[in-house]
Design a protein around this motif. Structure first.
Motif, mmCIF file in Angstrom:
data_model
loop_
_atom_site.group_PDB
_atom_site.id
_atom_site.type_symbol
_atom_site.label_atom_id
_atom_site.label_comp_id
_atom_site.label_asym_id
_atom_site.label_seq_id
_atom_site.Cartn_x
_atom_site.Cartn_y
_atom_site.Cartn_z
ATOM 1 N N LEU A 108 0.850 -1.190 0.000
ATOM 2 C CA LEU A 108 0.000 0.000 0.000
ATOM 3 C C LEU A 108 0.885 1.239 0.000
ATOM 4 O O LEU A 108 1.946 1.262 0.615
ATOM 5 N N SER A 109 0.451 2.270 -0.713
ATOM 6 C CA SER A 109 1.238 3.510 -0.618
ATOM 7 C C SER A 109 0.556 4.415 0.395
ATOM 8 O O SER A 109 -0.634 4.670 0.331
ATOM 9 N N THR A 110 1.324 4.830 1.366
ATOM 10 C CA THR A 110 0.778 5.652 2.438
ATOM 11 C C THR A 110 1.647 6.889 2.566
ATOM 12 O O THR A 110 2.838 6.836 2.291
ATOM 13 N N GLN A 314 9.677 -6.325 14.140
ATOM 14 C CA GLN A 314 8.298 -6.158 13.672
ATOM 15 C C GLN A 314 8.007 -4.695 13.348
ATOM 16 O O GLN A 314 6.862 -4.248 13.438
ATOM 17 N N GLY A 315 9.039 -3.946 13.030
ATOM 18 C CA GLY A 315 8.835 -2.565 12.608
ATOM 19 C C GLY A 315 8.604 -1.581 13.744
ATOM 20 O O GLY A 315 8.298 -0.409 13.505
ATOM 21 N N GLY A 316 8.723 -2.058 14.971
ATOM 22 C CA GLY A 316 8.541 -1.171 16.122
ATOM 23 C C GLY A 316 9.861 -0.915 16.819
ATOM 24 O O GLY A 316 10.927 -1.308 16.335
ATOM 25 N N LEU A 317 9.769 -0.264 17.957
ATOM 26 C CA LEU A 317 10.948 -0.037 18.781
ATOM 27 C C LEU A 317 10.693 -0.692 20.135
ATOM 28 O O LEU A 317 9.773 -0.301 20.848
ATOM 29 N N ARG A 366 6.628 6.373 12.483
ATOM 30 C CA ARG A 366 5.750 5.800 11.470
ATOM 31 C C ARG A 366 6.485 5.659 10.135
ATOM 32 O O ARG A 366 6.326 4.647 9.447
ATOM 33 N N ASP A 367 7.321 6.622 9.802
ATOM 34 C CA ASP A 367 8.149 6.490 8.590
ATOM 35 C C ASP A 367 9.047 5.273 8.707
ATOM 36 O O ASP A 367 9.232 4.515 7.758
ATOM 37 N N GLU A 371 9.157 2.036 6.231
ATOM 38 C CA GLU A 371 10.397 1.642 5.550
ATOM 39 C C GLU A 371 10.813 0.226 5.945
ATOM 40 O O GLU A 371 11.361 -0.523 5.150
ATOM 41 N N PHE A 372 10.565 -0.109 7.212
ATOM 42 C CA PHE A 372 10.936 -1.432 7.713
ATOM 43 C C PHE A 372 10.291 -2.527 6.872
ATOM 44 O O PHE A 372 10.948 -3.450 6.407
#
Ligand SMILES: [Zn+2]
Length: 836
Positions: A108-110, A314-317, A366-367, A371-372
């Protein structure tokens, strides 16, 4: 009376201000934790049911909060999350979730959406006896729901916060009960007091004594399974993981030690940039309350199964916090007196600071998340491997258990021909695919906080290969119905159960406990069943109908039932005359004795290993085991058991107690030892075996800088590696395996010499044994190359089965469980052949 009233009031005021001064005023309609519980936070340890009740109260009274239940523990305690945000956000959660999840979908493009709240998971108390965190959870929940300060309002407008107050309620309550029952009045700060010295198994672990902070990747326990399932419905941007460390310390927050991998799975932007960004916030916040701390010099997050590292892939911190423990309500340490409220305040401060840092860096996070997941698709192309193919046509229940783990982590799995599967690398969960299949042999660091190997496919002894080209069939979305064995047909003569299947052991125990006599085939055989030739491996179970006290029909009903329960391949046969191999009446088809097992537990024994044995038998074999406390071993009678398990530990047994074990084995029983218990039976000369020794030339001592000592010594520790070992699968301990070499897990320095008997070294490390993880050259050359992983040693009419390596590690080593279960079920049938 007046004086007392004044003191109580000022204590209350002091306590309120101690924690919440910055966030005044509070909504008076919402009770504070102290008002709800009837005591000040930090005055006692709070039971998990009261924590849940308080969160329920907040959800009931406030339109800023709702409660989610995501599971139940082994002991039936509720696992909950309190969702907190503005009333508007709370009523629009589904819409927020949809908009948020778009950033995790690389297709998806967000574009950044400033009105979209950031998703935060404040998670606490994975280690039950690190109690400051759940108390801080109560303060955080109250502050976020009831504070009317402008600052908190801003946070709620910009974030949806999920407070998970207790990840490990069973362990927490074990410790809570302990700490409260030993609490003095007045408090006793003396570190020698019972309050500060919890006894075995302590509250760190869950019901089966598992460390849940290692279970995120492995997904064995309901606590982590519930949490991981929830995790993938929200993909939070920031996740906290609050801990306590030894009392002789201060406070730790990330950044940690540099990642130990040369090419870490988690992006550098996470490990370095985001952690440094957040680190500045924590430093300022702790400075403002005068608390000391340290960063960077300790802890590594290389293993992806921690609560603070799973979010990183999982794209988080994921954020680790470690508070020096007051272990009890107040304790004297070299750093001064630590009180329980002080430890709670630091954790609370970090909690609210996490929310602040996340809200103020919403767009960056969120960026980063977007990207992740995009980079997952791009990076997967770099190494040239397009997919991993795996399968095992002999043991479908083990394959099923492996697929269950892939699906738990939302990894895409597809069918690939008959009984094989593929996992494409180009998928959003590429990093998880790496964690399951990639192995490493070069490292930046050599000292690990925990395992340096976790290629899960090897845990399951799953044969797999990387493919440069692949085709895929249907997507696999659930394991139910993935494999169904052909329904067993009724036979008046005999049934054969395939021992290669992981669940065959449970089936055997079920039939035995229903009074049936079952035998094990000590040589392979082929029979005709249902018009087809069926070949069976060593260990195939033979159930002869004529030997049973039950009628043909009753036997058939039990066989049918056990197949439905455990989904194992079972075949009816109408003749004892086989096509190949031994006949069904052969003397090599030996009746299996039903195990009556006991295990020594308690202070001195390694609770993790004991818990793994208990968990394996309870949850996978459905077989009871008696847990014998070491402290009353002298009084225990062993006569009722035929198998005794001793896991790693420091066994300080008197000579009389040692003799008791020896005499009992000599009567024909089986002692199973694991890890340092194997070393113990050798050191105590209970068996005539030896350890691999290597002696350094004492004249050759080189001077070294003192500061390097811990690093140098740490390098020689075996933190956790995967090795390949050659298996004798004609030995009863090796029954049920088709392979001549299998992966084993080693996390100790127990090195057994191969047996002097030619037939008794069941498992020996392969020539080039390294599969995955860090091991020093000295350990490889001096020990690994000349050692065995599993031997059996005769003792009178009985035997000792010595495992150097834990076959049941973290409930997750499906590949080596069978060795242990063979020892339990077939041990008494093993005669150690003698040459003379
Ligand atoms: Zn901890």
């Amino acid at each position: 009376m007046i004086l007392l009233f004044t003191i109580l009031c000022s204590y209350t005021l002091f306590s309120q201000n101690y924690f919440y001064e910055k966030y005044q005023p509070f909504d008076e309609a919402i009770p504070s934790p102290a008002e709800f519980l009837g005591y000040e936070i930090g005055a006692r340890h709070t039971r998990h049911d009261l924590i849940v009740s308080y969160l329920e109260k907040l959800a009931e009274l406030s339109n800023k909060a709702t409660l989610v239940e995501y599971g139940k523990t082994h002991e039936g305690r509720k696992l909950v999350l309190l969702t907190i945000s503005t009333p508007e956000n709370i009523s629009n959660l589904e819409d927020i979730k949809k908009r948020h999840l778009a950033f995790t979908d690389p297709n998806l493009s967000t574009s950044n959406d400033p009105s979209l709240p950031i998703i935060i998971n404040l998670a606490y108390n994975v280690h039950g006896n690190e109690p400051s965190s759940s108390e801080a959870a109560l303060l955080s929940a109250y502050t976020l729901v009831a504070s009317q300060s402008g600052e908190i309002k801003k946070y709620l407008e910009n974030a949806v916060i999920f407070v998970d107050p207790t990840i490990n309620p069973d362990g927490r309550d074990r410790h809570t009960q302990y700490a409260n029952s030993y609490q003095g009045n007045p408090l006793v700060a003396d570190p020698q007091d019972a309050e500060h010295n919890e006894y075995w198994p302590r509250g760190r672990t869950n019901h089966y004594w598992f460390d849940l902070n290692r279970d995120w990747l492995l997904g064995i326990n309901p606590e982590s399974r519930g949490k991981v399932k929830w995790y993938h419905t929200w993909y939070p941007n920031v996740v906290t993981d609050f801990h306590e460390m030894g009392s002789q310390s201060t406070y730790f927050f990330e950044p940690m030690k540099p990642n130990g991998s040369l090419d870490p799975i988690m992006p550098k932007e996470n490990y370095e940039d985001l952690n440094n960004l957040f680190g500045d916030y924590f430093a300022k916040a702790l400075d403002s309350i005068g608390s000391l701390y340290f960063t960077r010099e300790a802890f590594d997050g290389t293993y992806p199964g921690y609560g603070s590292s799973y979010p990183d892939i999982q794209g988080g911190l994921g954020l680790l916090f470690e508070q020096a423990s007051s272990r009890g309500h107040k304790q004297t340490t070299a750093f001064g007196e630590i009180t329980f409220p002080f430890t709670i305040r630091n954790q609370f401060t970090s909690s609210i600071t996490t929310v602040r840092a996340a809200v103020e860096n919403k767009e960056i996070l969120r960026d980063y998340q977007k990207e992740f997941f995009k980079s997952a698709m791009l990076n997967s192309a770099i190494k040239g491997i397009k997919a991993y193919q795996f399968g095992d046509s002999y043991d479908q229940n083990r394959v099923k258990a492996f697929i269950d783990k892939l699906l738990l982590h939302q990894v895409e799995v597809y069918k690939s021909g008959d009984k094989a599967f593929v996992v494409p690398t180009s998928q959003p969960q590429y990093r998880m695919v790496q964690s399951f299949f990639e192995t490493y042999n070069k490292y930046r660091d050599s000292v690990y906080y925990d395992a340096s190997a976790w290629s899960v496919a090897n845990f399951y002894n799953m044969k797999y290969r990387g493919l440069r080209k692949y085709s895929k069939g249907d997507r696999v979305t659930k394991t139910e119905g993935l494999f169904t064995p052909d329904a067993v047909e009724k036979s008046p003569y005999a049934y054969i159960i395939d021992w290669d299947d992981y669940n065959a052991v449970a089936a055997l125990y079920y039939l035995q406990s229903n009074g049936l006599v079952i035998s094990s085939s000590f040589k392979p055989l082929s029979v005709s069943s249902g018009g087809k030739e069926r070949s069976f491996n060593y260990g195939a179970l033979v159930l002869a109908v004529s030997l049973q006290k039950k009628s043909d029909e009753e036997v058939y009903q039990l066989v049918k039932k056990v197949q439905e329960k455990y989904q194992v391949p079972i075949y009816g046969v109408s003749t004892g005359y086989t096509i190949k191999g031994i006949d069904l009446g052969s003397r090599l088809i030996k009746p299996v004795t039903m195990p009556k097992a006991a295990m020594i537990i308690g202070e001195g024994t390694r609770s993790y290993e004991a818990g793994e044995v208990w968990h394996l038998l309870d949850t996978r074999v459905n077989m009871p085991i008696t847990k014998l406390p070491l402290r009353r071993f002298d009084d225990s009678k062993l006569d009722g058991y035929n198998t005794l398990v001793m896991v790693s530990g420091e066994y300080e047994l008197s000579e009389k107690e040692q003799e008791k074990i020896t005499n009992w084995v000599k009567k024909g029983n089986t002692l199973i030892t694991i890890g340092t218990a194997s070393k113990w039976v050798i050191d105590k000369k209970i068996v005539k075996e030896t350890l691999t020794v290597f002696s350094k030339d004492s004249t050759d001592v080189k001077r070294l800088p003192y500061v390097d000592a811990s690093e140098n010594l740490g390098r020689e520790e075996i933190g956790g590696i995967i090795l390949s070992a050659d298996l004798d699968n004609s030995h009863p301990l090796g029954f049920g395996y088709r392979d001549k070499s299998i992966p084993v897990y080693k996390n100790n320095n127990v090195w057994l010499s191969p047996s002097k008997n030619e037939y008794s070294t069941v498992l020996q490390y392969s020539k080039n044994a390294h599969i995955d993880g860090y091991i020093s050259k000295a350990n490889t050359d001096n020990f690994l190359k000349s050692s065995a992983s599993l031997i059996i040693s005769p003792l009178g009419a009985g035997r000792v089965v010595l495992f150097a390596d834990n076959p049941n590690f973290r409930g997750s080593w499906y590949g080596t469980n069978r060795l242990f279960l063979n020892a339990l079920f077939l041990g008494d049938k093993i005669n150690v052949p003698k040459a003379d």
